[in-house]
Write a protein that holds these residues in place. Structure first.
Motif, mmCIF file in Angstrom:
data_model
loop_
_atom_site.group_PDB
_atom_site.id
_atom_site.type_symbol
_atom_site.label_atom_id
_atom_site.label_comp_id
_atom_site.label_asym_id
_atom_site.label_seq_id
_atom_site.Cartn_x
_atom_site.Cartn_y
_atom_site.Cartn_z
ATOM 1 N N PRO A 1 33.875 16.221 -24.205
ATOM 2 C CA PRO A 1 33.849 16.295 -25.676
ATOM 3 C C PRO A 1 33.312 15.015 -26.308
ATOM 4 C CG PRO A 1 36.101 16.095 -24.873
ATOM 5 C CD PRO A 1 35.241 16.303 -23.667
ATOM 6 N N ALA A 2 33.519 13.895 -25.633
ATOM 7 C CA ALA A 2 33.051 12.621 -26.189
ATOM 8 C C ALA A 2 31.531 12.554 -26.212
ATOM 9 C CB ALA A 2 33.622 11.453 -25.381
ATOM 10 N N LYS A 3 30.933 13.256 -25.278
ATOM 11 C CA LYS A 3 29.473 13.347 -25.305
ATOM 12 C C LYS A 3 29.044 14.284 -26.429
ATOM 13 C CE LYS A 3 28.847 14.282 -20.943
ATOM 14 N NZ LYS A 3 28.276 14.717 -19.645
ATOM 15 N N ARG A 4 29.776 15.395 -26.524
ATOM 16 C CA ARG A 4 29.379 16.431 -27.460
ATOM 17 C C ARG A 4 29.364 15.908 -28.905
ATOM 18 N NH1 ARG A 4 32.414 20.758 -25.468
ATOM 19 N NH2 ARG A 4 34.074 20.062 -26.850
ATOM 20 N N VAL A 5 30.389 15.153 -29.283
ATOM 21 C CA VAL A 5 30.439 14.699 -30.679
ATOM 22 C C VAL A 5 29.285 13.775 -31.026
ATOM 23 C CG1 VAL A 5 32.909 15.015 -31.040
ATOM 24 C CG2 VAL A 5 32.087 12.834 -30.128
ATOM 25 N N ILE B 1 34.090 3.989 -40.627
ATOM 26 C CA ILE B 1 33.023 3.362 -39.846
ATOM 27 C C ILE B 1 33.664 2.373 -38.886
ATOM 28 C CG2 ILE B 1 32.638 1.487 -41.508
ATOM 29 C CD1 ILE B 1 29.628 1.708 -40.877
ATOM 30 N N LEU B 2 33.056 2.244 -37.735
ATOM 31 C CA LEU B 2 33.492 1.207 -36.798
ATOM 32 C C LEU B 2 32.377 0.185 -36.705
ATOM 33 C CD1 LEU B 2 35.600 0.312 -34.584
ATOM 34 C CD2 LEU B 2 33.904 1.152 -32.977
ATOM 35 N N VAL B 3 32.726 -1.055 -36.924
ATOM 36 C CA VAL B 3 31.749 -2.131 -36.841
ATOM 37 C C VAL B 3 32.102 -3.006 -35.650
ATOM 38 C CG1 VAL B 3 30.800 -4.169 -37.978
ATOM 39 C CG2 VAL B 3 31.412 -2.147 -39.328
ATOM 40 N N THR B 4 31.173 -3.145 -34.750
ATOM 41 C CA THR B 4 31.450 -4.006 -33.603
ATOM 42 C C THR B 4 30.154 -4.411 -32.918
ATOM 43 O OG1 THR B 4 32.835 -4.248 -31.630
ATOM 44 C CG2 THR B 4 31.742 -2.154 -31.917
ATOM 45 N N GLY B 5 30.265 -5.351 -31.993
ATOM 46 C CA GLY B 5 29.092 -5.792 -31.247
ATOM 47 C C GLY B 5 28.770 -4.778 -30.164
ATOM 48 N N HIS B 6 27.507 -4.714 -29.770
ATOM 49 C CA HIS B 6 27.145 -3.697 -28.784
ATOM 50 C C HIS B 6 27.668 -4.039 -27.397
ATOM 51 C CE1 HIS B 6 24.026 -6.334 -27.310
ATOM 52 N NE2 HIS B 6 23.506 -6.441 -28.500
ATOM 53 N N ASP B 7 28.225 -5.232 -27.244
ATOM 54 C CA ASP B 7 28.704 -5.615 -25.918
ATOM 55 C C ASP B 7 29.949 -4.843 -25.493
ATOM 56 O OD1 ASP B 7 29.889 -6.966 -28.033
ATOM 57 O OD2 ASP B 7 30.496 -8.663 -26.807
ATOM 58 N N ILE B 8 30.668 -4.265 -26.462
ATOM 59 C CA ILE B 8 31.863 -3.539 -26.050
ATOM 60 C C ILE B 8 31.758 -2.043 -26.332
ATOM 61 C CG2 ILE B 8 33.504 -5.450 -26.020
ATOM 62 C CD1 ILE B 8 34.343 -4.742 -28.820
ATOM 63 N N LEU B 9 30.535 -1.569 -26.297
ATOM 64 C CA LEU B 9 30.303 -0.132 -26.489
ATOM 65 C C LEU B 9 31.091 0.697 -25.464
ATOM 66 C CD1 LEU B 9 28.684 2.178 -27.864
ATOM 67 C CD2 LEU B 9 26.854 1.726 -26.266
ATOM 68 N N PHE B 10 31.074 0.280 -24.206
ATOM 69 C CA PHE B 10 31.751 1.052 -23.160
ATOM 70 C C PHE B 10 33.218 0.670 -23.024
ATOM 71 C CE2 PHE B 10 27.297 0.635 -21.421
ATOM 72 C CZ PHE B 10 26.881 1.782 -22.052
ATOM 73 N N PHE B 11 33.479 -0.634 -23.083
ATOM 74 C CA PHE B 11 34.857 -1.117 -22.993
ATOM 75 C C PHE B 11 35.742 -0.401 -23.995
ATOM 76 C CE2 PHE B 11 33.231 -5.083 -21.130
ATOM 77 C CZ PHE B 11 34.217 -5.355 -20.216
ATOM 78 N N ARG C 1 33.294 8.184 -37.846
ATOM 79 C CA ARG C 1 32.095 9.018 -37.918
ATOM 80 C C ARG C 1 30.817 8.227 -37.708
ATOM 81 N NH1 ARG C 1 35.247 10.674 -42.437
ATOM 82 N NH2 ARG C 1 36.337 12.610 -41.936
ATOM 83 N N GLU C 2 30.970 6.934 -37.887
ATOM 84 C CA GLU C 2 29.798 6.084 -37.773
ATOM 85 C C GLU C 2 30.152 4.870 -36.939
ATOM 86 O OE1 GLU C 2 26.979 4.873 -41.266
ATOM 87 O OE2 GLU C 2 28.732 5.905 -42.042
ATOM 88 N N VAL C 3 29.234 4.454 -36.120
ATOM 89 C CA VAL C 3 29.437 3.232 -35.343
ATOM 90 C C VAL C 3 28.279 2.299 -35.672
ATOM 91 C CG1 VAL C 3 29.690 2.223 -33.060
ATOM 92 C CG2 VAL C 3 30.550 4.535 -33.502
ATOM 93 N N TYR C 4 28.602 1.197 -36.294
ATOM 94 C CA TYR C 4 27.568 0.215 -36.625
ATOM 95 C C TYR C 4 27.636 -0.908 -35.603
ATOM 96 C CZ TYR C 4 24.846 -3.193 -39.282
ATOM 97 O OH TYR C 4 23.896 -4.105 -39.676
ATOM 98 N N LEU C 5 26.619 -0.962 -34.760
ATOM 99 C CA LEU C 5 26.613 -1.965 -33.688
ATOM 100 C C LEU C 5 25.675 -3.096 -34.078
ATOM 101 C CD1 LEU C 5 26.438 0.725 -30.943
ATOM 102 C CD2 LEU C 5 28.322 -0.884 -31.171
ATOM 103 N N HIS C 6 26.263 -4.209 -34.448
ATOM 104 C CA HIS C 6 25.409 -5.334 -34.843
ATOM 105 C C HIS C 6 25.016 -6.143 -33.624
ATOM 106 C CE1 HIS C 6 29.588 -6.932 -35.193
ATOM 107 N NE2 HIS C 6 29.056 -7.721 -34.293
ATOM 108 N N GLY C 7 24.041 -6.982 -33.814
ATOM 109 C CA GLY C 7 23.593 -7.837 -32.730
ATOM 110 C C GLY C 7 24.585 -8.946 -32.458
ATOM 111 N N LEU C 8 24.361 -9.598 -31.355
ATOM 112 C CA LEU C 8 25.216 -10.712 -30.959
ATOM 113 C C LEU C 8 24.553 -12.020 -31.360
ATOM 114 C CD1 LEU C 8 26.880 -8.649 -29.668
ATOM 115 C CD2 LEU C 8 26.137 -9.400 -27.418
#
Length: 896
Positions: free
Chosen positions: A375-379, A485-495, A514-521
């Motif tokens: 389901p996590a893929k599906r969303v 919205i979730l704001v975080t660095g892309h380094d913890i996308l999987f963690f 509903r939204e993930v904003y991945l900013h740069g490091l």
RNA sequence: AGGGAGUUAGCUCAGUUGGUAGAGCGCCACCCUUACAAGGUGGAUGUCGCAGGUUCGAAUCCUGUACUCCCUACCA
């Protein structure tokens, strides 16, 4: 806040005098608080919880700035905003900090014992745990502090247990003996994600294994010779003609003399090395798989400290590196080392301690991931959750496709102890949300709880709902889950991000955001990661002390483009500190001019009918409206840097450099209708500027806002300006006036250009003759005479025919269809040659432009195919350029 | 090895439906013009990595190529 508009303002903005005071006032006034029930639409953000041991670092600062900008912007847009703060117990990191402290007292945690040690960590937490919160306040974070959560709080801990038990009952969590990544110094397993791969220049050693009962040897290549002690087979490809006949026979393990079988598996690449692979199932992930399929014994040769154990025979007690050295020596002595060749490989290191990670066989708890991933893929595929930048979608889905089970147990003391009890009598494992005193099957009281704790990321994965009181159905959750919205660095996308999505779907039956904003490091000026070990990390608190929080925040936002990593630059912060100073001084000037400003009793709404504004006022308001439109669009698209850049341009160049300069004579002059009007425009514009800038630079804007003659209670809760609110005011702007002023600006710039290029001293007053292209332009010039004279430093001003161009500088200006020729007599002022050079330069450029333009327009295909507007624009440009060239060439001949 | 991203002015980077390149900082010149020298005014600087292709027209679209970075995985 006290009324302080009459106070004198320093000629430099001093953040230190403002920030702490303003923040305390906001907080005491309860401006950061969210309402569980409200008629306003909800907007919620959970803060990625920083380590409780941590200091605010630059990464946090960027992350928090983005969130604070969003949250403040939404709050000003009338949302019921929840920004939920919290800290993470950070198992390994915190335990390490306290162990370090103990070391100073010559104690180890083992000497202290678990209970006392954990008590000690709590003590530490109570003492220092809020440190990061105070640093966040310095940055301006507008969190709802009353709701701050710690991952080991009772509520969160209950959620953790409930999730554990629930997944265990569904067999999604299981206990198993598996090969895991093991960190010797931590004496604990770590997850795949906590392993850092580093390129190492190693060696490939070729070792001779004697075939049993013969004098033949098989050559086996390895990068980790010490693991041969744990070999349980050697393996060849089943079709490899060289070795086919040996399959099923045995070799003698060097040094230990054990007999191990020669097996066959297609996993072996006959092309690589000798085509023979040693199989060490207990210490290599690939070998482990082969060991499983061939049912080979798993021989563990290491202790938890990563020293060799009794299976290593004579090498017992040695560290891995020592053992390697000794084994190589011994092999050499026995003539079993064929050769050594250099070999580049990447070696896993523990991201916490830097130690080499050893694959290690141990009993651990795992979470099955494949089903949760579906389901996590599906969303994400369906767009229910969107990643920004979108490119992360692919990365996420790819990872979800190859996801492996997650080792969730850690052999630490600080964290959520695993809620599983072993029965000493019947061996049954009782897993329960509440503490257990007897075995659930045999009812023996002889039970003991699993010693291990959960991976820190386990509790983090529940964060979006555990912080809102889950498993209880709270009002908070009803209002604010899913978060916006979730704001975080892309380094913890999987963690973190991926796991939150899985847990949210599993336990809330809804996405966590509903939204993930991945900013740069943030990286250092050379593009390297910032780290303590490199000594290149920058302390944001120090930067705040030096330049102010606003300058730091602005420097992040203005360079945060499309999620790309960006390089840190102190110079940039300094530049934006200067901008803060500009805002300060522009306002300071304006406030001085507003000392006697009377707020119209009938308010602003009646204005359009009452007053007739100057073109400069109309121009400014028009530009303001345009900026507000840009800012709104940019913010909606999360193109924050576009918004900040538009505001920077407007405030510095349009408002300070041009508007204030245009209006100085009026504002500093005697009372008049013009002055009253301008005062009103200035008061209104400043008010809007502060609001527009507030999400980015909250401190200075609040401070100045409070000093304005027109203001509400607080800038941070005032409405965010957009082209639709306060329409009455924006309607006073005029595009026609804007065009007129743009033309005047061009005229003044042309005069300044001639002055500059000809090195005419600013002190030198000059004469100018302006030649309008038509009657309309003539009116504009006459109308703006005094502005042109003041800003161009003109003594005699004349509108008329071109007249005698002898010894005159000439500029030809075109703005849309309007044309003005600027003629400045140079006789007796400067060397004419400078002007000749200036004009020659222009002639050259115009000639080139005309060449390419007419080339294009002579091309039938262009005229036929290109859009009509494009062709028309080119035609106009060509005509203008030709006209300009003609004029300049004329002037050149008459110049000398 | 697989995946992703990048290559534009001295530096850091924008450039959203293809229409003759922009910002900030830095640099040069002149100026302490009473809001600001943390300032003002003016100026210089780019065959948009390279090679092809599509097009009247490419920094922008396509193909190839070089280099850089990141992530994931790892052959003993």
């Amino acid at each position: 806040m006290t009324e302080n508009s009459k106070q004198t303002m320093s000629d430099r903005y001093s953040p230190a005098d403002v920030e702490e005071k303003v923040y305390a006032w906001w907080e005491q006034s309860g401006f950061f608080k969210a309402q569980d029930q409200s008629t306003k639409p909800p907007y919620s953000v959970i803060l990625p919880p920083p380590n409780v041991t941590g200091f605010l670092h630059l990464g946090h600062a960027v992350d928090h700035t983005v969130q604070d900008v969003l949250v403040r912007w939404k709050r000003m847009n009338g949302f019921n905003v929840l920004w939920l703060p919290g800290t993470d117990h950070a198992g390994i990191a915190t335990q390490a900090v306290v162990e370090k402290e103990l070391k100073k007292e010559n104690l180890t945690r083992h000497q202290l014992g678990r209970e006392k040690f954990v008590a000690r960590v709590w003590e530490w937490k109570h003492q220092y745990g809020d440190r990061i919160y105070s640093q966040m306040r310095k940055l301006g974070d507008s969190c709802d502090w009353d709701r701050a959560v710690f991952t080991l709080d009772e509520g969160v801990s209950k959620a953790v247990r409930k999730v554990f038990v629930s997944l265990y009952k569904k067999s999604q969590i299981y206990r198993g003996t598996r090969l895991v990544n093991w960190s010797g110094p931590l004496e604990s397993a770590i997850s795949d994600l906590e392993v850092e791969h580093r390129q190492i220049k190693g060696s490939l050693w070729h070792i001779k294994y004697q075939v049993e009962g013969t004098q033949d040897f098989l050559i086996v290549a390895t990068t980790r010779p010490e693991t041969l002690l744990g070999d349980s087979a050697v393996c060849v490809h089943p079709d490899d003609e060289r070795y086919k006949h040996l399959i099923g026979k045995h070799v003698v393990l060097p040094l230990l003399g054990r007999k191990i079988p020669i097996i066959a598996d297609t996993y072996v690449d006959p092309q690589f090395g000798s085509g023979v692979v040693k199989i060490t199932p207990a210490h290599d992930f690939n070998d482990y798989k082969i060991g499983k399929t061939h049912q080979l014994p798993m021989i563990n040769i290491l202790t938890k400290k990563c020293e060799l154990n009794e299976n290593a025979g004579p090498y017992k007690g040695l560290k891995v590196q020592e053992a390697r050295k000794r084994i190589l020596e011994d092999l050499k002595t026995q003539g079993l080392l064929e050769k050594e060749e250099p070999h580049a490989l990447s070696v896993g290191h523990c991201s916490r301690t830097g130690a080499v990670v050893e694959p290690f066989l141990s009993d651990q708890w795992f979470m099955k991931m494949d089903q949760l991933a579906v389901p996590a893929k599906r969303v994400v595929e369906s767009g229910t959750i969107r990643f920004e930048p979108e490119s992360w979608t692919k990365v996420y889905l790819h990872w979800m496709n190859i996801i492996e089970d997650w080792c969730i147990s850690r052999q630490l003391w600080w964290g959520h102890q695993i809620p599983a009890w072993y029965c000493e009598d019947c061996q049954h494992i009782t897993v329960s949300e509440t503490d257990v005193t007897e075995c659930e099957t045999c009812h023996s009281k002889n039970v003991r709880q699993d010693e291990d704790v959960l991976d820190t990321w386990f509790s983090s994965a529940l964060w979006p709902f555990s912080t809102m009181g889950w498993p209880q159905e709270t009002e908070t959750a009803k209002t604010f889950y899913p978060t916006s919205i979730l704001v975080t660095g892309h380094d913890i996308l999987f963690f973190w991000v991926a796991r939150m999505i899985m847990m949210g779907l599993e336990f809330k039956r809804d996405v966590p955001f509903r939204e993930v904003y991945l900013h740069g490091l943030v990286r250092d000026s050379q593009g390297r990661k910032m780290s303590k070990s490199l000594g290149n990390s920058v302390d944001p608190v120090e930067m705040i002390g030096k330049y102010g929080a606003d300058a730091l925040r602005f420097s992040f936002i203005a360079h945060l483009f499309s999620g790309k990593d960006f390089k840190f630059s102190e110079q940039r912060i300094e530049g934006y500190r200067n901008f803060m100073n500009k805002i300060w001084n522009g306002t300071r000037f304006a406030l001085a001019a507003l000392q006697d400003f009377q707020i119209p009793t009938d308010g602003l709404k009646a204005l359009p009918n009452k007053i007739h504004l100057s073109v400069y006022d109309q121009w400014l308001i028009f530009k303001l409206g345009e900026v507000e439109k840009t800012v709104e669009e940019s913010m909606e698209q999360h193109r924050f840097s576009d918004a900040t850049n538009a505001l920077y341009q407007f405030v510095w160049y349009e408002f300070c450099d041009w508007y204030i300069e245009f209006m100085k004579p009026v504002l500093n002059g005697a009372p008049s209708v013009d002055r009253e009007n301008s005062q009103l425009v200035v008061a209104q514009t400043l008010n809007r500027i502060m609001r527009l800038l507030h999400p980015f630079v909250p401190f200075i804007t609040e401070e100045l806002y409070q000093k304005l003659p027109l203001h509400d209670k607080t800038c941070m809760l005032d409405q965010y300006p957009n082209p639709r609110n306060d329409r009455e005011f924006l309607a006073l702007g005029s595009e026609t006036a804007a065009l007129e002023v743009d033309l005047i600006k061009e005229v003044i710039s042309a005069i300044r250009n001639i002055r500059g290029e000809n090195r005419i001293s600013p002190a030198q007053k000059i004469n100018v003759r302006l030649v309008p292209g038509d009657g309309e332009v003539q009116k504009h010039l006459a109308h703006n005479k005094s502005a042109i004279m003041t800003l161009g430093r003109i003594e005699n001003f004349e509108i008329g025919d071109e007249g005698n161009l002898s010894k005159c500088a000439l500029a030809v200006i075109n703005v849309k269809t309007a044309q003005v020729k600027v003629v400045i007599p140079l006789e007796g002022l400067v060397d004419i040659e400078e002007e000749v050079k200036r004009i020659q330069k222009l002639v050259e450029k115009l000639t080139k432009d005309i060449g390419s333009l007419s080339g294009r327009l002579n091309n039938e295909n262009f005229v036929k195919n290109a859009a009509e507007e494009v062709v028309e624009a080119d035609r106009q440009l060509l005509a203008q350029s030709k006209n300009q060239l003609q004029n300049l060439q004329d002037s050149l001949t008459r110049l000398r």
